[in-house]
Design an enzyme around this catalytic site. Sequence first.
Site, PDB file in Angstrom:
ATOM      1  N   HIS A 100     -41.430   0.264 126.041  1.00  0.00           N
ATOM      2  CA  HIS A 100     -41.996   0.672 127.325  1.00  0.00           C
ATOM      3  C   HIS A 100     -41.415   1.996 127.830  1.00  0.00           C
ATOM      4  CE1 HIS A 100     -38.449  -1.477 129.198  1.00  0.00           C
ATOM      5  NE2 HIS A 100     -38.545  -0.462 130.042  1.00  0.00           N
ATOM      6  N   ASP A 132     -40.903  -5.249 122.429  1.00  0.00           N
ATOM      7  CA  ASP A 132     -40.531  -4.147 123.320  1.00  0.00           C
ATOM      8  C   ASP A 132     -39.444  -3.262 122.705  1.00  0.00           C
ATOM      9  OD1 ASP A 132     -40.638  -2.513 125.530  1.00  0.00           O
ATOM     10  OD2 ASP A 132     -39.246  -3.722 126.718  1.00  0.00           O
ATOM     11  N   SER A 210     -33.130   1.046 130.595  1.00  0.00           N
ATOM     12  CA  SER A 210     -33.922   0.443 129.520  1.00  0.00           C
ATOM     13  C   SER A 210     -33.714   1.176 128.208  1.00  0.00           C
ATOM     14  CB  SER A 210     -35.404   0.466 129.888  1.00  0.00           C
ATOM     15  OG  SER A 210     -35.673  -0.379 130.971  1.00  0.00           O
TER      16      SER A 210
END
Length: 364
Positions: A100, A132, A210
Amino acid sequence: MAWVVPLLVLALVAGLVGGVVGARTWGDDRRPTSADLPSPPAQEPGGQAAAVERDPASVAGIAAGVLPSVVSIEVEGAGGSGSGSGFVLREDGYVLTNNHVVAGAREGGLVVVFADGTQLPGSVVGATTEYDLAVVKVEATGLTPLTLGDSDAVVVGDPVVAIGAPLGLVGTVTTGIVSARNRPVVAGEGSDQAFINALQTDAAINPGNSGGPLVDAAGRVVGINSAIAQLPGGLGAAGGSIGLGFAIPSNQARRTAEQLITTGRATYPVIGVLLDEGWTGEGVRVREEDVDGRPAVTPDGPADRAGIRRGDVILTIDGRPVTASEELIVAIRAREPGDAVELRVRTGERERDVRVRLDEIASD
C-alpha cells in the site's frame, strides 16, 4: 569599652570585605557575573565531550546498527503524493516495503531515500495485495541488508524496536514489546484487502511507518510494520498511535519476498470455498449459493476433496476455534500451499474432523 571597640572594628572590616566580594560576584542588577556551570566529566583533546559507549543490546545500540539500512520511500501518483518506509533486503539494491506504500505510483514517481540522504529512483519488481508486501529495486550495490529473524520464535513480552519515517520524520525510533501473536488483521478495502496473521506491538507506529522494520533485541527483523488500530466512532480520525500496531511476521515476509524477487508474483494458500460473511452462529459457514459465477465450493478443490459441502460450518482449524470469516482466512494464509490443516466441520447436527491439503493461487 575594651571589648566593644574591637567588635566595631571587626564588623566594619567584615562589611568592607563582603561588599568587595559581592560586587565582584553580583552585578548591579543582582545577577551573577559568571554562570559557572559544571563541565562534562570527561573531554577529548580540544574540549570536545568524550564519546559514551553504548551496549549493542541497548536501544541506542540496536538503532545504530539498524538505521543505516532503513529507507524512506516517496511516491507520486495520480492521487497525489505520499511516503512510507522500507529496509534493505539485499546488498544489490532490493528493498522490502508494504504494497500500500507503492501502490498507485506513476512511472518514475518512486524515490528511495537512504539514511545518508542519498536519493535513488526505484521500480517495483513485484507486489501482492493479499499479503500487503512489495519489493522495490534501486540501482545500487554494496548496501547493508538487515537480517530477517524467525518470527515464530517471538513470544509475548519480547522487547522490540520500530524504525521508520512516521509523518515524514525520517529515522524515527520507537520502542515497546510484542503485545500479542497471531492477531487476525484485515487491512484495506474491497479487492485491496490484505489478511495478516499479525504480531501486535505497543511500539508507537504512525502513518509513514508502513513498510519499516520491527526488530528484536539483536537487531533482526521480526515484522514489517503495516497497520494501526483506530478508536471507534471516528475518535481516531487524526490517525495517531494508540499503542495498537500490527506487523507482518518476518517468516511470511521472507517467503513472499523470495517469490516476488524471482517471479514478480506471490502465491497464497486456499481451501476452495466461499464463506458467508453474514453468518452469526458458531464458527464460520460455507455459502449455500454461488456468487458472481464463483462456486461456493470449488469443484475438485481442497475442501471438495475433503468432503466439505455447501452450508457446512467450520468450527476450528488445527484445534483453534474460529468465530469470523477473517479469522479462518488469516489462519489459512499464514500457512504455505501444500500444507495440510485439520478442520472441525459440522454438517447439520453431525461434527467430524477433516484433513485438507491447501491449494495455491497466484496473487493479482
